[in-house]
Design a protein around this motif. Structure first.
Motif, PDB file in Angstrom:
ATOM      1  N   ARG A 121       0.801  -0.924  -0.155  1.00 54.56           N
ATOM      2  CA  ARG A 121      -0.165   0.229  -0.152  1.00 54.56           C
ATOM      3  C   ARG A 121       1.049   1.625   0.419  1.00 54.56           C
TER       4      ARG A 121
ATOM      5  N   ARG B 216      -4.158  -3.695   1.305  1.00 56.92           N
ATOM      6  CA  ARG B 216      -6.222  -3.812   1.746  1.00 56.92           C
ATOM      7  C   ARG B 216      -6.831  -4.406   1.973  1.00 56.92           C
ATOM      8  N   SER B 217      -7.175  -4.706   0.394  1.00 54.07           N
ATOM      9  CA  SER B 217      -7.396  -6.032   0.178  1.00 54.07           C
ATOM     10  C   SER B 217      -7.684  -7.312  -0.061  1.00 54.07           C
TER      11      SER B 217
ATOM     12  N   GLN C 134      -6.679  -7.111  -3.425  1.00 44.75           N
ATOM     13  CA  GLN C 134      -6.433  -6.835  -5.225  1.00 44.75           C
ATOM     14  C   GLN C 134      -4.803  -6.032  -5.387  1.00 44.75           C
TER      15      GLN C 134
ATOM     16  N   GLY D 175      -7.762 -11.539   2.227  1.00 44.45           N
ATOM     17  CA  GLY D 175      -8.646 -10.307   2.137  1.00 44.45           C
ATOM     18  C   GLY D 175      -7.462  -9.029   3.032  1.00 44.45           C
ATOM     19  N   GLY D 176      -6.113  -9.334   2.826  1.00 45.22           N
ATOM     20  CA  GLY D 176      -5.411  -7.669   3.237  1.00 45.22           C
ATOM     21  C   GLY D 176      -5.464  -7.648   4.725  1.00 45.22           C
TER      22      GLY D 176
ATOM     23  N   ALA E 156      -7.708  -5.991   5.968  1.00 45.55           N
ATOM     24  CA  ALA E 156      -8.975  -5.324   6.250  1.00 45.55           C
ATOM     25  C   ALA E 156      -9.278  -6.283   6.953  1.00 45.55           C
ATOM     26  N   ALA E 157      -9.176  -7.762   6.345  1.00 47.48           N
ATOM     27  CA  ALA E 157      -9.512  -8.251   6.969  1.00 47.48           C
ATOM     28  C   ALA E 157      -8.789  -8.992   8.776  1.00 47.48           C
TER      29      ALA E 157
ATOM     30  N   GLU F  92      -8.596   5.731   3.400  1.00 45.77           N
ATOM     31  CA  GLU F  92      -7.690   4.450   2.188  1.00 45.77           C
ATOM     32  C   GLU F  92      -8.143   5.304   0.820  1.00 45.77           C
TER      33      GLU F  92
ATOM     34  N   GLU G 200      -9.569   3.133  -1.837  1.00 46.10           N
ATOM     35  CA  GLU G 200     -10.482   2.877  -2.458  1.00 46.10           C
ATOM     36  C   GLU G 200     -12.164   3.823  -2.188  1.00 46.10           C
TER      37      GLU G 200
END
Length: 185
Positions: free
Chosen positions: A25, A66-67, A69, A88-89, A91-92, A108, A110
């Motif tokens: 990130r 983050r996720s 991607q 899930g990055g 966040a998970a 973030e 997004e």
């Protein structure tokens, strides 16, 4: 794509078999919250200096974003067989109430993209009541979002990542290499 779920990573960390955690990130996102012991290697830095950085990725590396991607994009960019993506990055990770290092909170990327794209579309529609061709700006934003979804890339996100708000502490190749070659946390 090779992935690693949160319980598996927690087990590796608890048993002393911790992989190297590379967070792709932006520096600002990393500063906001990251997994203890992770290294910040922003996706654009990895893309630009892939060959120099690959030499510093040891045999067990988990990519974090983050996720998941951007980490998946980094997996392709790095081109190494020993990399895995944290499912899930961050966040998970946070949702699992796993430990994080926190700093200055920032939105973030997004969320920033949703704000900017939505604002542009809304303003274009409102402006089109006065100047009819302004509706095409909203159509352009909509098309950009569709392309972003289909290609799993986001030009607006890449542009927003370069803003001073998203830069956070300076992260350059020399700092990253120094961190990767130093003692592991």
């Amino acid at each position: 794509m090779t992935t690693l779920d949160i319980p598996a990573l927690q087990h590796l960390l608890a048993t002393g078999h911790a992989p190297r955690l590379i967070d792709v990130r932006t520096p600002a996102e990393f500063e906001t919250a990251h997994i203890p012991g992770s290294y910040n290697v922003p996706l654009d830095l990895l893309r630009e200096h892939r060959d120099e950085l690959r030499d510093h990725f040891d045999e067990h590396v988990v990519l974090v974003c983050r996720s998941g991607q951007r980490a998946a994009q980094a997996l392709t960019i790095a081109g190494l067989p020993n990399l895995r993506v944290l499912t899930g990055g961050i966040a998970a990770w946070q949702a699992a109430h796993a430990p994080v290092v926190t700093g200055t909170p920032r939105w973030e990327l997004e969320r920033q993209v949703r704000l900017v794209a939505g604002s542009i579309a809304l303003l274009a529609v409102l402006a089109s009541t006065l100047v009819e061709p302004a509706k095409w700006v909203a159509a352009f934003v909509g098309a950009g979002l569709a392309v972003a979804a289909l290609t799993n890339t986001c030009a607006m996100g890449m542009m927003l990542a370069k803003l001073p708000y998203n830069r956070g502490p300076r992260t350059d190749l020399d700092r990253v290499v120094t961190a990767l070659t130093g003692d592991r946390p």
